[in-house]
Design an enzyme around this catalytic site. Structure first.
Site, short mmCIF file in Angstrom:
data_model
loop_
_atom_site.label_atom_id
_atom_site.label_comp_id
_atom_site.label_asym_id
_atom_site.label_seq_id
_atom_site.Cartn_x
_atom_site.Cartn_y
_atom_site.Cartn_z
N CYS A 370 7.50 1.14 -15.36
CA CYS A 370 7.18 0.62 -13.95
C CYS A 370 5.63 1.03 -13.73
CB CYS A 370 8.01 1.33 -13.00
SG CYS A 370 9.81 0.79 -12.74
N GLU A 404 7.03 -3.88 -19.41
CA GLU A 404 8.54 -4.34 -19.36
C GLU A 404 8.60 -5.30 -18.46
OE1 GLU A 404 11.94 -1.19 -19.39
OE2 GLU A 404 12.16 -2.06 -17.52
N1 ACO Z 1 -3.53 -10.54 -4.04
C1 ACO Z 1 -4.18 -11.10 -5.18
N2 ACO Z 1 -4.74 -10.74 -6.11
C2 ACO Z 1 -4.21 -9.40 -6.30
C3 ACO Z 1 -3.68 -8.56 -5.28
C4 ACO Z 1 -3.02 -9.31 -4.25
N3 ACO Z 1 -2.57 -8.42 -3.31
N4 ACO Z 1 -3.47 -7.41 -5.71
C5 ACO Z 1 -4.09 -7.37 -7.00
N5 ACO Z 1 -4.62 -8.50 -7.35
C6 ACO Z 1 -5.69 -8.97 -8.31
C7 ACO Z 1 -6.78 -8.25 -8.25
O1 ACO Z 1 -7.75 -9.16 -7.53
C8 ACO Z 1 -7.08 -7.92 -9.54
O2 ACO Z 1 -7.79 -9.10 -10.25
P1 ACO Z 1 -9.15 -9.22 -10.56
O3 ACO Z 1 -10.03 -7.81 -11.12
O4 ACO Z 1 -9.17 -10.12 -11.95
O5 ACO Z 1 -9.95 -9.61 -9.44
C9 ACO Z 1 -6.20 -7.44 -10.41
O6 ACO Z 1 -5.06 -8.13 -9.58
C10 ACO Z 1 -5.80 -5.94 -10.60
O7 ACO Z 1 -6.55 -5.26 -9.44
P2 ACO Z 1 -6.50 -3.81 -9.15
O8 ACO Z 1 -7.22 -3.54 -8.03
O9 ACO Z 1 -6.76 -3.37 -10.59
O10 ACO Z 1 -4.95 -3.52 -8.87
P3 ACO Z 1 -4.15 -2.82 -7.77
O11 ACO Z 1 -4.60 -1.20 -7.92
O12 ACO Z 1 -4.07 -3.39 -6.64
O13 ACO Z 1 -2.87 -2.50 -8.59
C11 ACO Z 1 -0.45 -3.37 -9.00
C12 ACO Z 1 -1.89 -3.66 -9.11
C13 ACO Z 1 0.03 -2.00 -9.81
C14 ACO Z 1 0.49 -4.23 -9.40
C15 ACO Z 1 -0.30 -3.04 -7.37
O14 ACO Z 1 -0.29 -4.11 -6.79
C16 ACO Z 1 1.31 -2.46 -7.04
O15 ACO Z 1 1.36 -1.17 -7.36
N6 ACO Z 1 2.20 -3.48 -6.64
C17 ACO Z 1 3.61 -3.09 -6.31
C18 ACO Z 1 4.20 -2.56 -7.75
C19 ACO Z 1 4.30 -3.67 -8.57
O16 ACO Z 1 4.47 -4.85 -8.18
N7 ACO Z 1 3.97 -3.24 -9.74
C20 ACO Z 1 3.86 -4.10 -10.98
C21 ACO Z 1 5.23 -4.23 -11.34
S1 ACO Z 1 5.50 -5.00 -12.78
C22 ACO Z 1 5.89 -3.55 -13.81
O17 ACO Z 1 6.32 -2.56 -13.41
C23 ACO Z 1 5.85 -3.71 -15.37
#
Ligand code: ACO
Ligand code: ZN
Length: 514
Positions: A370, A404
């Site tokens: 996660c 995962e």
């Molecule tokens: N809408 C559109 N694009 C988004 C969004 C959003 N809400 N959030 C992130 N992105 C895109 C960004 O634009 C970026 O892409 P780019 O650099 O090409 O523009 C990319 O995703 C990564 O952005 P970061 O700022 O590095 O990521 P962030 O710190 O926002 O973290 C994460 C991403 C971890 C998925 C976060 O959204 C989160 O914690 N979400 C909730 C939990 C989750 O879904 N975790 C992943 C589950 S899958 C797994 O656990 C294996």
């Protein structure tokens, strides 16, 4: 407007007013998941059908378009022990999966066809060359994100490459040439008045105020449970942040009615009031996560926490994380996991920004179970920093890894972005010998980056780089791709510096029990 003559029940569908990202009114179709009475009116908990569950919310009757009301199909109402309907005409989770499939379809769309490599400024072309004479079309490769089933542990689906023998011979050729080998450039006394006694967070063996061992803790079918389909915590105070949970998390039931749940930002203990938190802070000596600090550069640090050695912290971290992770099953057995917590330092301490968990041993090559960036820190590059760190660990282990499955919508976006940038960096750094087109294999890209081969392939397909020309698979890096990549890299300020990583992998298989 809700017509008081018609009784709205769980399972009814109708358009509900909400604001979109541009703050404009829209009326998407929504399903009523729950109804409650507050003094003077009824409130409806709705799930917007084509939207992620994190947007589910309580709405007032004036936001319901009763003219388009659809009643639930009778057979869908299966009573459960609490008398609430069980399975439903449609499951939001299913809807989420559907949209994921669509994404994936476009991700694995066929490549543009037999376009000639067109060398431009910095533009390079790669072709997957089957060294035999037959000229098969670009194989339909499984995207690693395609695995349909949700579970943290154990994970089940393992993709297979559709054409192994050919894969062994595939080569990425960057415009005219010879093959080059690349060098990899988370106790105390009971305090009744605090509700969440400290013992309860140290031992989860049936103590009344311990987190519930039901619902999403034990079964993937929890998604059908009405309780776990609704957010139960309204607000969490964590250090200087107030977090609004997106999803259900199995915190003790008695805490779910509080307007604010207070967490110690360092040990993640949950408390029912500010007073209880303040009392806790006078005794809590932690100013950073437990475990070893294995990375520090500037104000960014990573702590490695053993789920067995620091069980209470790990469980509290999982409870917090579940507020923002929908599709993952939460297990109380944290023993098989390591937790990598990323913090930002200031004079008050090391503040948690995000984390990822990782199985000590994974038969599926998972290097992340996660992953989460806490909402106040999202969209600032920390997610990709966590991902980059996970691959740096894999590099030290000498393994390739993959997250995962399934990935969440935001997880998929982040991984795609990371994979794309990582692979493009490699391709653009390739130098040609004697003016000949440089070559690289998928295996080499995978070895250098520690990105699992399937993810390399799905990324090349997603970027639509693969073309087939004269018996060779060629990757064409168009000017648009090159320019777009350069612009994106200029904005990517947060990077992991491998020199600041002090990590020695352990061979968990030799330790008997974790
Ligand atoms: N809408 C559109 N694009 C988004 C969004 C959003 N809400 N959030 C992130 N992105 C895109 C960004 O634009 C970026 O892409 P780019 O650099 O090409 O523009 C990319 O995703 C990564 O952005 P970061 O700022 O590095 O990521 P962030 O710190 O926002 O973290 C994460 C991403 C971890 C998925 C976060 O959204 C989160 O914690 N979400 C909730 C939990 C989750 O879904 N975790 C992943 C589950 S899958 C797994 O656990 C294996
Ligand atoms: Zn504490």
């Amino acid at each position: 407007m809700a017509d008081t003559l018609v009784e709205l029940v769980e399972g009814c569908r109708l358009p509900v007013l909400r604001k979109n990202q541009e703050n404009e009114d829209e009326w998407p179709l929504a399903e009523i998941l729950s109804v409650k009475e507050v003094p003077g009116k009824k409130l409806y908990y709705v799930h917007y059908i084509d939207f992620n569950k994190r947007l589910d919310e309580w709405v007032t009757p004036d936001r319901l378009d009763m003219k388009k009301l659809q009643f639930p199909k009778k057979e869908a109402k299966t009573p459960t022990k609490n008398g609430l309907p069980g399975s439903r005409p449609s499951s939001p989770d299913r809807d989420v999966r559907k949209s994921l499939d669509l994404n994936l379809q476009s991700a694995s769309a066929p490549s543009r066809g037999k376009t000639l490599p067109t060398p431009k400024r910095k533009a390079e072309s790669v072709s997957l060359t089957s060294q035999g004479s037959a000229a098969p079309s670009v194989p339909s490769l499984p995207s690693s994100a395609e695995a349909p089933q949700a579970s943290v542990f154990p994970a089940v689906v393992r993709e297979s490459f559709s054409n192994k023998s050919r894969e062994e011979h595939e080569q990425l050729t960057v415009a005219n040439g010879t093959t080059r080998r690349l060098v990899p450039s988370q106790p105390g006394r009971k305090r009744k008045n605090c509700g969440t006694d400290e013992d309860s967070q140290d031992s989860l063996d049936g103590i009344p105020s311990a987190p519930r061992m039901t619902g999403s803790l034990v079964s993937d079918r929890s998604h059908d449970d009405i309780v776990t389909r609704m957010k139960n915590i309204d607000c969490i105070e964590l250090g200087r942040h107030r977090l609004k949970p997106w999803y259900f998390s199995p915190y003790p039931q008695e805490l779910t009615t509080l307007p604010i749940l207070y967490l110690c930002e360092f040990c993640l203990k949950y408390l029912k009031s500010l007073k209880c938190l303040q009392r806790h802070l006078t005794k809590c000596n932690l100013r950073h996560p437990p475990g070893n600090e294995i990375y520090r550069k500037g104000t960014i640090s990573f702590f490695e926490i053993d789920g067995r050695k620091n069980k209470t912290y790990s469980q509290n971290l999982c409870l917090l994380a579940k507020c923002f992770l929908d599709h993952k099953t939460l297990y109380y057995d944290t023993d098989p996991f390591l937790f990598y917590v990323m913090t930002e330092y200031d004079s008050k301490g090391f503040h948690i920004v995000g984390y990822f968990s990782k199985e000590k041993e994974s038969t599926e090559d998972y290097n992340v179970a996660c992953i989460l960036t806490l909402p106040p820190y999202q969209r600032r590059g920390y997610g990709k920093l966590l991902i980059e760190f996970s691959y740096e660990l894999s590099k030290v282990e000498g393994k390739t890894g993959t997250p995962e499955k399934p990935l969440s919508d935001l997880g998929l976006l982040s991984y795609r972005s990371y994979w794309s940038q990582t692979i493009l960096e490699i391709l653009m750094d390739l130098k040609s010998d004697n003016g000949e087109r440089p070559q690289i294999t998928i295996n080499e890209i995978s070895e250098i980056t520690s990105v699992k081969k399937e993810d390399v392939i799905s990324t090349l397909q997603y970027l639509n780089l693969i073309n087939y020309y004269k018996g060779q698979y060629i990757l064409t890096l168009s000017e648009d791709i090159v320019d777009g990549h350069e612009r994106a890299m200029q904005k990517r300020h947060l990077r992991i510096d491998p020199k600041c990583l002090h990590f020695t992998p352990k061979d968990w298989s030799k330790r008997g029990k974790w």
